[in-house]
Design a protein around this motif. Structure first.
Motif, PDB file in Angstrom:
ATOM      1  N   UNK A  13      -3.980 -72.487  83.582  1.00 49.68           N
ATOM      2  CA  UNK A  13      -2.961 -73.536  83.531  1.00 49.68           C
ATOM      3  C   UNK A  13      -1.658 -73.069  84.173  1.00 49.68           C
ATOM      4  N   UNK A  14      -1.337 -73.690  85.328  1.00 47.24           N
ATOM      5  CA  UNK A  14      -0.153 -73.308  86.101  1.00 47.24           C
ATOM      6  C   UNK A  14       0.666 -74.498  86.546  1.00 47.24           C
ATOM      7  N   UNK A  15       0.207 -75.705  86.235  1.00 50.47           N
ATOM      8  CA  UNK A  15       0.962 -76.900  86.589  1.00 50.47           C
ATOM      9  C   UNK A  15       0.476 -77.555  87.871  1.00 50.47           C
ATOM     10  N   UNK A  16       0.910 -78.809  88.089  1.00 45.80           N
ATOM     11  CA  UNK A  16       0.426 -79.580  89.250  1.00 45.80           C
ATOM     12  C   UNK A  16       0.873 -79.009  90.586  1.00 45.80           C
TER      13      UNK A  16
ATOM     14  N   UNK B 141      -9.084 -78.147  88.614  1.00 41.38           N
ATOM     15  CA  UNK B 141      -8.911 -78.177  87.165  1.00 41.38           C
ATOM     16  C   UNK B 141      -7.881 -77.117  86.772  1.00 41.38           C
ATOM     17  N   UNK B 142      -6.841 -77.565  86.093  1.00 40.37           N
ATOM     18  CA  UNK B 142      -5.699 -76.705  85.777  1.00 40.37           C
ATOM     19  C   UNK B 142      -5.791 -76.171  84.344  1.00 40.37           C
ATOM     20  N   UNK B 143      -6.972 -75.622  84.008  1.00 41.77           N
ATOM     21  CA  UNK B 143      -7.155 -75.059  82.671  1.00 41.77           C
ATOM     22  C   UNK B 143      -7.311 -76.099  81.587  1.00 41.77           C
ATOM     23  N   UNK B 144      -7.997 -77.200  81.900  1.00 41.27           N
ATOM     24  CA  UNK B 144      -8.177 -78.278  80.910  1.00 41.27           C
ATOM     25  C   UNK B 144      -8.871 -77.775  79.653  1.00 41.27           C
ATOM     26  N   UNK B 145      -8.464 -78.356  78.521  1.00 43.66           N
ATOM     27  CA  UNK B 145      -9.069 -78.037  77.227  1.00 43.66           C
ATOM     28  C   UNK B 145     -10.046 -79.109  76.767  1.00 43.66           C
ATOM     29  N   UNK B 146     -10.139 -80.194  77.525  1.00 41.63           N
ATOM     30  CA  UNK B 146     -11.063 -81.271  77.147  1.00 41.63           C
ATOM     31  C   UNK B 146     -12.300 -81.205  78.046  1.00 41.63           C
ATOM     32  N   UNK B 147     -12.933 -82.329  78.281  1.00 44.21           N
ATOM     33  CA  UNK B 147     -14.188 -82.378  79.025  1.00 44.21           C
ATOM     34  C   UNK B 147     -13.987 -82.583  80.529  1.00 44.21           C
ATOM     35  N   UNK B 148     -12.758 -82.440  81.017  1.00 47.03           N
ATOM     36  CA  UNK B 148     -12.463 -82.739  82.428  1.00 47.03           C
ATOM     37  C   UNK B 148     -13.292 -81.894  83.381  1.00 47.03           C
ATOM     38  N   UNK B 149     -13.354 -80.584  83.166  1.00 48.47           N
ATOM     39  CA  UNK B 149     -14.078 -79.710  84.084  1.00 48.47           C
ATOM     40  C   UNK B 149     -15.570 -80.037  84.094  1.00 48.47           C
ATOM     41  N   UNK B 150     -16.134 -80.328  82.937  1.00 49.12           N
ATOM     42  CA  UNK B 150     -17.551 -80.689  82.887  1.00 49.12           C
ATOM     43  C   UNK B 150     -17.815 -81.971  83.674  1.00 49.12           C
ATOM     44  N   UNK B 151     -16.928 -82.930  83.582  1.00 51.00           N
ATOM     45  CA  UNK B 151     -17.068 -84.167  84.349  1.00 51.00           C
ATOM     46  C   UNK B 151     -17.002 -83.887  85.846  1.00 51.00           C
ATOM     47  N   UNK B 152     -16.073 -83.034  86.252  1.00 49.41           N
ATOM     48  CA  UNK B 152     -15.965 -82.695  87.670  1.00 49.41           C
ATOM     49  C   UNK B 152     -17.247 -82.040  88.178  1.00 49.41           C
ATOM     50  N   UNK B 153     -17.788 -81.135  87.408  1.00 44.75           N
ATOM     51  CA  UNK B 153     -19.025 -80.459  87.814  1.00 44.75           C
ATOM     52  C   UNK B 153     -20.193 -81.442  87.891  1.00 44.75           C
ATOM     53  N   UNK B 154     -20.198 -82.380  86.979  1.00 45.09           N
ATOM     54  CA  UNK B 154     -21.264 -83.399  86.993  1.00 45.09           C
ATOM     55  C   UNK B 154     -21.186 -84.233  88.271  1.00 45.09           C
ATOM     56  N   UNK B 155     -19.969 -84.661  88.639  1.00 39.36           N
ATOM     57  CA  UNK B 155     -19.791 -85.421  89.879  1.00 39.36           C
ATOM     58  C   UNK B 155     -20.175 -84.586  91.093  1.00 39.36           C
TER      59      UNK B 155
ATOM     60  N   UNK C  33     -10.108 -87.427 105.896  1.00 42.20           N
ATOM     61  CA  UNK C  33      -8.991 -87.435 104.953  1.00 42.20           C
ATOM     62  C   UNK C  33      -9.309 -86.486 103.806  1.00 42.20           C
ATOM     63  N   UNK C  34      -8.419 -85.535 103.571  1.00 42.19           N
ATOM     64  CA  UNK C  34      -8.545 -84.638 102.420  1.00 42.19           C
ATOM     65  C   UNK C  34      -7.772 -85.239 101.249  1.00 42.19           C
ATOM     66  N   UNK C  35      -8.444 -85.342 100.107  1.00 38.00           N
ATOM     67  CA  UNK C  35      -7.819 -85.875  98.895  1.00 38.00           C
ATOM     68  C   UNK C  35      -7.699 -84.745  97.881  1.00 38.00           C
ATOM     69  N   UNK C  36      -6.491 -84.479  97.428  1.00 41.01           N
ATOM     70  CA  UNK C  36      -6.224 -83.388  96.493  1.00 41.01           C
ATOM     71  C   UNK C  36      -5.877 -83.985  95.137  1.00 41.01           C
ATOM     72  N   UNK C  37      -6.641 -83.574  94.105  1.00 40.41           N
ATOM     73  CA  UNK C  37      -6.490 -84.144  92.758  1.00 40.41           C
ATOM     74  C   UNK C  37      -6.241 -83.023  91.746  1.00 40.41           C
ATOM     75  N   UNK C  38      -5.021 -82.849  91.263  1.00 39.56           N
ATOM     76  CA  UNK C  38      -4.808 -81.926  90.141  1.00 39.56           C
ATOM     77  C   UNK C  38      -5.331 -82.575  88.857  1.00 39.56           C
TER      78      UNK C  38
END
Length: 373
Positions: free
Chosen positions: A87-90, A59-73, A26-31
């Protein structure tokens, strides 16, 4: 867990014309866009699933810590692939995920939300039991700060749609007919792409993608409507497999620019699909009902507008007197609706803008004060 025993490695490669998919995967896609505060719960609910997974987070050009969290996971979770885009939208994020998806099935999860434990393994088992199954729809839970409310969008029992019933199910995505009009406020409770499992080969072989959300509103509706045209069987599961977090950002509380035009564009694309694929008149009637019922969302959006009262009044009047929507309101069957909705749409049908405006103002106030209703 070593790679040798990882669930991904238990999937079997199965070639298709447009790339390879893996049976049992199963492929899970998360914007992801500025969701650092909710992302961990979302990811934890995914990686504790027992089904074989490929997880694609964009990651859609997040300005918070979202991308860092994704990289950590991603450092500790080999099933996670992290992609980035300006940033281009979902819609653009999901389309990018679809390009990389190689699972037998694909599902979409919003980064605000989370999955019920083991729902994916249960869905895979159901897919094997009812093969060939191309779509699974789960009931879902609406998560509020002080309440968790189950929404069984197609009733309390499981339902298998096969043969002609699949076309009936496709029509449900187009719009409601008959007794389905009894709850006009929930016209779009079925159309979200989250809470569903899609066969990846159908998406790829028919080049299905998400339209630009800046051009149409409810791009999920168009995707589901197009997808179900190609589905052989669909299964509804009444357990709450998906948890949708209410963020207090509904049409009643936030203004969406150009909503009238974006909905108009959606309806025109759906009408074109009906004509191109020679669908019967029930689809045209359902789409006409959808046009009429969108008065609720459009009206609440007008109430949230920063414009003054006179400007909001004129915007509402523009909808009520538009020839296409005026015709849809005239043909809308009010008999299945509760009394208050009959009154609301009777005012709209007569073009009685003051009455419709007043009722929308009351509705907006009630929705703001009773968000879990």
């Amino acid at each position: 867990m070593s790679n040798a025993s990882h669930p991904l490695n238990r999937a079997t490669i199965h070639p298709h014309e447009k790339g390879e998919t893996m049976d049992g995967l199963i492929s899970i896609i998360i914007p992801v866009y500025n969701r650092a505060s909710t992302l961990e719960r979302c990811l934890d609910s995914i990686f504790t699933q027992t089904a074989p997974l490929q997880v694609i987070a964009i990651d859609d050009g997040s300005q918070d810590n979202s991308l860092a969290l994704l990289k950590e996971y991603a450092q500790r979770e080999p099933r996670l692939e992290v992609l980035t885009q300006a940033n281009s939208g979902p819609s653009a994020a999901r389309n990018l995920g679809i390009e990389r998806a190689r699972g037998e099935f694909t599902t979409f999860v919003d980064s605000d939300d989370w999955l019920e434990p083991d729902i994916l393994a249960q869905s895979l088992a159901a897919a094997r039991q009812h093969a060939p199954l191309d779509l699974i729809i789960w009931a879902y839970r609406r998560e509020f700060p002080n309440a968790s409310l189950l929404r069984q969008v197609l009733g309390p029992e499981p339902v298998l749609y096969a043969g002609p019933a699949v076309r009936h199910f496709m029509r449900r995505f187009c719009g409601p007919l008959g007794r389905e009009l009894d709850k006009p406020q929930w016209i779009d409770s079925l159309v979200s792409v989250w809470g569903k499992l899609y066969r990846t080969s159908i998406i790829k072989e028919h080049n299905l993608h998400f339209a630009d959300f800046r051009q149409i509103y409810s791009e999920d509706t168009l995707f589901n409507f197009s997808y179900t045209y190609y589905a052989r069987q669909a299964l509804y599961l009444p357990q709450g497999g998906y948890h949708w977090r209410h963020q207090g950002s509904s049409l009643s509380s936030s203004f969406i620019p150009n909503l009238f035009q974006r909905w108009y564009n959606l309806h025109q694309l759906m009408e074109r699909f009906i004509e191109t694929h020679s669908l019967d008149n029930s689809f045209r009637e359902a789409l006409s009902n959808r046009r009429a019922l969108c008065l609720i969302g459009l009206g609440l959006n007008i109430m949230a507008s920063p414009q003054n009262i006179l400007q909001r009044y004129r915007e509402l009047q523009r909808f009520l007197y538009h020839p296409l929507y005026k015709r849809a309101l005239r043909h809308l069957d009010l008999s299945p609706m509760p009394l208050h909705w009959r009154f609301f749409y009777a005012c709209a049908r007569r073009g009685f803008t003051p009455g419709v405006y007043a009722l929308l103002a009351i509705m907006n106030w009630l929705r703001a004060h009773y968000r879990t209703a």
